[in-house]
Write a protein that holds these residues in place. Structure first.
Motif, PDB file in Angstrom:
ATOM      1  N   VAL A 535       0.831  -1.205   0.000  1.00 14.55           N
ATOM      2  CA  VAL A 535       0.000   0.000   0.000  1.00 14.55           C
ATOM      3  C   VAL A 535       0.864   1.253   0.000  1.00 14.55           C
ATOM      4  CG1 VAL A 535      -1.686   1.358   1.314  1.00 14.55           C
ATOM      5  CG2 VAL A 535      -1.994  -1.121   1.068  1.00 14.55           C
ATOM      6  N   GLU A 536       1.879   1.263   0.850  1.00 15.13           N
ATOM      7  CA  GLU A 536       2.763   2.430   0.902  1.00 15.13           C
ATOM      8  C   GLU A 536       3.489   2.635  -0.420  1.00 15.13           C
ATOM      9  OE1 GLU A 536       2.880   4.692   3.294  1.00 15.13           O
ATOM     10  OE2 GLU A 536       1.236   3.531   4.181  1.00 15.13           O
ATOM     11  N   LYS A 537       3.950   1.540  -1.003  1.00 17.59           N
ATOM     12  CA  LYS A 537       4.663   1.643  -2.283  1.00 17.59           C
ATOM     13  C   LYS A 537       3.715   2.059  -3.400  1.00 17.59           C
ATOM     14  CE  LYS A 537       7.926  -0.853  -5.230  1.00 17.59           C
ATOM     15  NZ  LYS A 537       8.621  -2.146  -5.486  1.00 17.59           N
ATOM     16  N   TRP A 538       2.498   1.539  -3.364  1.00 14.26           N
ATOM     17  CA  TRP A 538       1.490   1.918  -4.366  1.00 14.26           C
ATOM     18  C   TRP A 538       1.222   3.417  -4.318  1.00 14.26           C
ATOM     19  CZ3 TRP A 538      -3.330   4.190  -4.285  1.00 14.26           C
ATOM     20  CH2 TRP A 538      -4.125   4.051  -5.431  1.00 14.26           C
ATOM     21  N   LYS A 539       1.076   3.941  -3.132  1.00 12.70           N
ATOM     22  CA  LYS A 539       0.789   5.368  -2.981  1.00 12.70           C
ATOM     23  C   LYS A 539       1.945   6.231  -3.475  1.00 12.70           C
ATOM     24  CE  LYS A 539      -2.413   5.052   0.949  1.00 12.70           C
ATOM     25  NZ  LYS A 539      -2.670   5.447   2.358  1.00 12.70           N
ATOM     26  N   SER A 540       3.174   5.845  -3.109  1.00 10.60           N
ATOM     27  CA  SER A 540       4.336   6.669  -3.468  1.00 10.60           C
ATOM     28  C   SER A 540       4.749   6.503  -4.927  1.00 10.60           C
ATOM     29  CB  SER A 540       5.524   6.319  -2.560  1.00 10.60           C
ATOM     30  OG  SER A 540       5.923   4.966  -2.735  1.00 10.60           O
ATOM     31  N   SER A 541       4.266   5.437  -5.579  1.00  9.54           N
ATOM     32  CA  SER A 541       4.649   5.173  -6.974  1.00  9.54           C
ATOM     33  C   SER A 541       3.634   5.710  -7.977  1.00  9.54           C
ATOM     34  CB  SER A 541       4.815   3.658  -7.188  1.00  9.54           C
ATOM     35  OG  SER A 541       5.824   3.140  -6.355  1.00  9.54           O
ATOM     36  N   GLY A 542       2.776   6.597  -7.511  1.00  7.92           N
ATOM     37  CA  GLY A 542       1.800   7.207  -8.413  1.00  7.92           C
ATOM     38  C   GLY A 542       0.367   7.012  -7.986  1.00  7.92           C
ATOM     39  N   GLY A 543       0.132   6.118  -7.024  1.00  8.31           N
ATOM     40  CA  GLY A 543      -1.225   5.863  -6.577  1.00  8.31           C
ATOM     41  C   GLY A 543      -1.905   7.073  -5.974  1.00  8.31           C
ATOM     42  N   ASP A 544      -1.173   7.846  -5.174  1.00 11.43           N
ATOM     43  CA  ASP A 544      -1.762   9.049  -4.588  1.00 11.43           C
ATOM     44  C   ASP A 544      -2.134  10.059  -5.669  1.00 11.43           C
ATOM     45  OD1 ASP A 544      -1.784   8.289  -1.959  1.00 11.43           O
ATOM     46  OD2 ASP A 544       0.132   9.233  -1.434  1.00 11.43           O
ATOM     47  N   GLN A 545      -1.266  10.195  -6.670  1.00  7.78           N
ATOM     48  CA  GLN A 545      -1.569  11.113  -7.760  1.00  7.78           C
ATOM     49  C   GLN A 545      -2.781  10.623  -8.556  1.00  7.78           C
ATOM     50  OE1 GLN A 545      -0.307  14.067  -8.176  1.00  7.78           O
ATOM     51  NE2 GLN A 545      -1.577  14.492  -9.978  1.00  7.78           N
ATOM     52  N   ASN A 546      -2.844   9.309  -8.792  1.00  6.85           N
ATOM     53  CA  ASN A 546      -4.025   8.737  -9.454  1.00  6.85           C
ATOM     54  C   ASN A 546      -5.294   9.082  -8.678  1.00  6.85           C
ATOM     55  OD1 ASN A 546      -2.265   7.542 -11.226  1.00  6.85           O
ATOM     56  ND2 ASN A 546      -2.774   5.430 -10.697  1.00  6.85           N
ATOM     57  N   THR A 547      -5.223   8.933  -7.370  1.00  2.90           N
ATOM     58  CA  THR A 547      -6.382   9.192  -6.522  1.00  2.90           C
ATOM     59  C   THR A 547      -6.823  10.645  -6.632  1.00  2.90           C
ATOM     60  OG1 THR A 547      -5.660   7.466  -4.973  1.00  2.90           O
ATOM     61  CG2 THR A 547      -7.267   9.070  -4.163  1.00  2.90           C
ATOM     62  N   ASN A 548      -5.865  11.564  -6.618  1.00  3.44           N
ATOM     63  CA  ASN A 548      -6.207  12.988  -6.751  1.00  3.44           C
ATOM     64  C   ASN A 548      -6.874  13.270  -8.091  1.00  3.44           C
ATOM     65  OD1 ASN A 548      -5.097  13.575  -4.241  1.00  3.44           O
ATOM     66  ND2 ASN A 548      -3.088  14.111  -5.078  1.00  3.44           N
ATOM     67  N   GLU A 549      -6.305  12.715  -9.163  1.00  3.38           N
ATOM     68  CA  GLU A 549      -6.830  12.993 -10.505  1.00  3.38           C
ATOM     69  C   GLU A 549      -8.190  12.339 -10.718  1.00  3.38           C
ATOM     70  OE1 GLU A 549      -3.768  11.891 -13.261  1.00  3.38           O
ATOM     71  OE2 GLU A 549      -2.424  13.498 -12.612  1.00  3.38           O
ATOM     72  N   VAL A 550      -8.373  11.137 -10.178  1.00  4.25           N
ATOM     73  CA  VAL A 550      -9.655  10.453 -10.290  1.00  4.25           C
ATOM     74  C   VAL A 550     -10.743  11.249  -9.573  1.00  4.25           C
ATOM     75  CG1 VAL A 550     -10.930   8.449  -9.407  1.00  4.25           C
ATOM     76  CG2 VAL A 550      -8.812   8.113 -10.683  1.00  4.25           C
ATOM     77  N   ASN A 551     -10.420  11.810  -8.427  1.00  4.89           N
ATOM     78  CA  ASN A 551     -11.414  12.596  -7.699  1.00  4.89           C
ATOM     79  C   ASN A 551     -11.688  13.930  -8.372  1.00  4.89           C
ATOM     80  OD1 ASN A 551     -12.517  11.390  -5.045  1.00  4.89           O
ATOM     81  ND2 ASN A 551     -10.370  10.732  -5.077  1.00  4.89           N
ATOM     82  N   GLU A 552     -10.687  14.489  -9.037  1.00  4.07           N
ATOM     83  CA  GLU A 552     -10.932  15.700  -9.831  1.00  4.07           C
ATOM     84  C   GLU A 552     -11.919  15.394 -10.955  1.00  4.07           C
ATOM     85  OE1 GLU A 552      -7.135  17.024 -11.178  1.00  4.07           O
ATOM     86  OE2 GLU A 552      -6.460  17.662  -9.189  1.00  4.07           O
ATOM     87  N   TRP A 553     -11.716  14.248 -11.615  1.00  2.43           N
ATOM     88  CA  TRP A 553     -12.641  13.836 -12.674  1.00  2.43           C
ATOM     89  C   TRP A 553     -14.047  13.637 -12.105  1.00  2.43           C
ATOM     90  CZ3 TRP A 553     -15.518   9.353 -12.542  1.00  2.43           C
ATOM     91  CH2 TRP A 553     -16.265   9.083 -13.689  1.00  2.43           C
ATOM     92  N   TYR A 554     -14.140  12.942 -10.976  1.00  2.39           N
ATOM     93  CA  TYR A 554     -15.449  12.651 -10.387  1.00  2.39           C
ATOM     94  C   TYR A 554     -16.178  13.936 -10.023  1.00  2.39           C
ATOM     95  CZ  TYR A 554     -18.954  10.321  -7.481  1.00  2.39           C
ATOM     96  OH  TYR A 554     -20.135   9.864  -6.940  1.00  2.39           O
ATOM     97  N   GLN A 555     -15.438  14.886  -9.495  1.00  2.70           N
ATOM     98  CA  GLN A 555     -16.041  16.174  -9.155  1.00  2.70           C
ATOM     99  C   GLN A 555     -16.547  16.871 -10.409  1.00  2.70           C
ATOM    100  OE1 GLN A 555     -16.788  17.477  -6.306  1.00  2.70           O
ATOM    101  NE2 GLN A 555     -17.466  19.473  -7.067  1.00  2.70           N
ATOM    102  N   SER A 556     -15.785  16.771 -11.495  1.00  7.85           N
ATOM    103  CA  SER A 556     -16.166  17.476 -12.732  1.00  7.85           C
ATOM    104  C   SER A 556     -17.443  16.902 -13.346  1.00  7.85           C
ATOM    105  CB  SER A 556     -15.020  17.420 -13.747  1.00  7.85           C
ATOM    106  OG  SER A 556     -14.879  16.127 -14.307  1.00  7.85           O
ATOM    107  N   VAL A 557     -17.604  15.581 -13.308  1.00  6.59           N
ATOM    108  CA  VAL A 557     -18.790  14.997 -13.952  1.00  6.59           C
ATOM    109  C   VAL A 557     -20.020  15.054 -13.053  1.00  6.59           C
ATOM    110  CG1 VAL A 557     -17.491  13.492 -15.496  1.00  6.59           C
ATOM    111  CG2 VAL A 557     -18.146  12.642 -13.239  1.00  6.59           C
ATOM    112  N   THR A 558     -19.816  15.048 -11.740  1.00  3.78           N
ATOM    113  CA  THR A 558     -20.975  15.074 -10.848  1.00  3.78           C
ATOM    114  C   THR A 558     -21.455  16.476 -10.536  1.00  3.78           C
ATOM    115  OG1 THR A 558     -19.493  14.931  -8.927  1.00  3.78           O
ATOM    116  CG2 THR A 558     -20.436  12.866  -9.753  1.00  3.78           C
ATOM    117  N   SER A 559     -20.587  17.451 -10.749  1.00  2.53           N
ATOM    118  CA  SER A 559     -20.991  18.834 -10.471  1.00  2.53           C
ATOM    119  C   SER A 559     -21.631  19.502 -11.668  1.00  2.53           C
ATOM    120  CB  SER A 559     -19.769  19.661 -10.043  1.00  2.53           C
ATOM    121  OG  SER A 559     -18.849  19.791 -11.117  1.00  2.53           O
ATOM    122  N   GLY A 560     -21.545  18.835 -12.832  1.00  2.60           N
ATOM    123  CA  GLY A 560     -22.129  19.402 -14.042  1.00  2.60           C
ATOM    124  C   GLY A 560     -21.281  20.460 -14.684  1.00  2.60           C
ATOM    125  N   LYS A 561     -20.035  20.631 -14.204  1.00  3.46           N
ATOM    126  CA  LYS A 561     -19.162  21.668 -14.760  1.00  3.46           C
ATOM    127  C   LYS A 561     -18.506  21.168 -16.033  1.00  3.46           C
ATOM    128  CE  LYS A 561     -18.159  23.753 -10.287  1.00  3.46           C
ATOM    129  NZ  LYS A 561     -17.127  24.082  -9.287  1.00  3.46           N
TER     130      LYS A 561
END
Length: 561
Positions: A535-561
């Motif tokens: 888990v720690e290696k997954w997060k530091s190897s790009g997983g945390d960045q994936n999580t941030n970008e995925v949530n940015e996408w989710y916010q964009s489609v659910t907010s109607g923006k």
């Protein structure tokens, strides 16, 4: 059965194709301007629901090997194209024809894009999600959401509104570029299939929890349920060559018992998307699977079995439990009785974990996309066509032209004065498969709610219900009711957008890391605590960045923006 959508990045592949065919782009006299504005629509008049004179609609779609035509008919001339012209005044014409096998359609379409060849009025596509995104990103297709709001019928709109998230995969900059092709809800959501004759033999009770299930698996593994005097049976068959949460021979429900679903993005209690494989519940699920492997409850070959191969352990009488969709009695479970006429099987609900949690992989309500060319002069023509199918074919009324099927002599015929869909009588033709959207038109909730109605003892009254009941075995009906009764435990993939920038760079590495470790843990080659390091290696190897970008996408489609 549902086609599995591959969501891998392919923009680089397209870029390479563009470079390789740059010369073609320069000399193609039929090329259209990529960013050209929409051509103003010339008003067409419908007379009694039909265009007169007829109007042509050009299109592209893959043609699968399962689609067969009567002698003298083909993709451009068949009972469906004749119906479209005679009933609606629409002449359907393939821009070109290519099979879906060996990526032939995808390759030809990518070459057409790279050479800036003229696109047809619409493209209907079901397959590699990456290609759908490549098409959207070309800028050649109109904001279909605006057209949908303007032209779609109330029936079609209501069907889409059953799950508005079906738009999400095909959005760009807040616009609904692609129209989702709807599929039946819960079509691949799993139930637990168990050898009922073995259950009766040992007087076992229905498994409500994993603890109950372990009693059954121990019995099936160690007490010779097939009575051959050999220790050659397993409690449960799974196949995780492709992944643990999959469409058949599934193990995702083990993770669901601990509140997560692996290899997908789930919505957490805080309203954020999280990757299911790094949720703490995944560690508990892996420990459970490792214990089952150690005890011999699951086949040692599970890691090299794909979905179909693993299911063969059940149909061959070697395993007593397999988890998969409600439609498995149609395939492959019909082989159970072929191999052993005395065998019985039955569907059971997904059991819960130690804390009362239960979860299963969910099925998307969309299975493909329609894209409309910016240069199509009269996009309303497509809506005239699809509206008619939603209003008359998806759930026909008694007396409608589609009451018994699409066309007499193809998918239905009269026998002894009664309509039948028996393939032995009809020849097994499926003209709804010739349509622009592959299945004619589907209202997501209709199929499963109808099957659940049968399970409750209600009679079939509508044409759709009568047709469905005539071709559905009893175990499938019972399984459908279980799916409906447990619909609240379904965990759908919540990230349905294009791979993010971070994913494009690190997904292959993260996926390999995950699969390698999970397999090692299940086989007892790595300690369960290795999960925490992963888990720690997954997060530091790009997983945390994936999580941030995925949530940015989710916010964009659910907010109607």
């Amino acid at each position: 059965m549902k086609t599995i959508k591959k969501r891998k990045i392919g923009g680089l592949a397209l870029a390479g194709m563009l470079a390789l065919t740059a010369v073609l782009s320069g000399c193609n006299s039929g090329a259209s301007k990529e960013a050209a504005p929409s051509t103003p629509s010339t008003a067409l008049e419908l007379k009694d629901g039909k265009y007169d004179p007829p109007v042509k609609l050009t299109y592209l779609r893959p043609w699968g090997p399962e689609i067969k035509f009567k002698s003298g008919e083909d993709q451009d001339n068949n009972v469906h194209t004749k119906w479209a012209k005679d009933k609606l005044g629409i002449e359907l014409k393939n821009q070109w024809v290519s099979p879906s096998t060996n990526n032939a359609f995808e390759t030809k379409l990518r070459l057409s894009l790279a050479s800036n060849a003229e696109m047809p009025d619409i493209i209907s596509y079901r397959g590699d999600f990456n290609l759908a995104r490549e098409l959207i990103e070309t800028g050649k297709f109109v904001d279909a959401g605006e057209l949908f709001d303007k032209y779609a019928s109330d029936t079609w709109k209501a069907a889409v509104n059953e799950d508005p998230s079906v738009w999400y995969p095909y959005m760009q900059d807040g616009k609904r570029i692609g129209i989702p092709i709807l599929d039946y809800s819960y079509n691949s959501d799993p139930v637990m299939w168990i050898r009922e004759d073995w259950m009766k033999k040992f007087n076992l009770k229905a498994p409500e929890t994993l603890a109950d299930l372990e009693v059954i698996m121990e019995t099936f593994t160690n007490k010779d349920p097939d009575g051959n005097g050999k220790k050659d049976t397993y409690g449960l068959t799974i196949g995780f060559k492709n992944w643990l949460s999959t469409w058949m021979s599934d193990a995702g429900w083990v993770f669901g018992a601990y509140g997560t679903m692996p290899n997908q993005w789930n919505l957490n209690a805080e309203g954020k998307l999280e990757y299911g494989s790094v949720n703490p519940g995944a560690k508990q699920a892996l420990a459970t699977l490792a214990d089952w492997m150690k005890k011999g409850y699951i086949p040692e070959e599970a890691g090299v079995y794909d979905e179909t191969k693993a299911a063969e352990e059940f149909t061959a009488g070697k395993a007593g439990i397999v988890v998969g969709p409600h439609w498995m009695p149609s395939w492959p479970l019909e082989d159970v009785k072929k191999n052993n006429p005395e065998a019985e099987y039955k569907a059971y609900p997904i059991p819960s974990g130690p804390d009362g949690k239960a979860g299963r992989r969910g099925t998307a309500n969309d299975n493909g996309v329609v894209l409309i060319n910016k240069d199509m002069k009269n996009p309303e023509v497509f809506f005239t066509y699809q509206n008619y199918l939603f209003d008359h074919f998806a759930n026909p009324k008694a007396g409608d032209e589609f009451e018994y099927g699409f066309a007499e002599g193809y998918d239905w015929a009269m026998k002894d004065g009664k309509p039948t869909t028996d393939a032995a009588v009809t020849g097994g033709y499926a003209p709804e498969k010739y349509t622009l959207t592959f299945d004619g038109a589907r209202i997501p909730s209709l199929n499963m709610t109808t099957l659940a109605k049968f399970a409750n003892g209600e009679e079939a009254t509508t044409p759709f219900e009568k047709k469905l009941k005539s071709g559905v075995p009893v175990p499938m009906v019972e399984a459908a009711k279980i799916v409906q009764d447990q619909k609240d435990i379904a965990l759908k993939q919540m990230f349905t957008g294009a791979p993010t920038m971070s994913m494009q760079m690190n997904n292959d590495i993260l996926t390999k890391m995950e699969k390698d470790l999970f397999s090692q843990i299940i086989y007892g080659k790595a300690p369960i605590d290795a999960f925490d390091t992963f888990v720690e290696k997954w997060k530091s190897s790009g997983g945390d960045q994936n999580t941030n970008e995925v949530n940015e996408w989710y916010q964009s489609v659910t907010s109607g923006k």
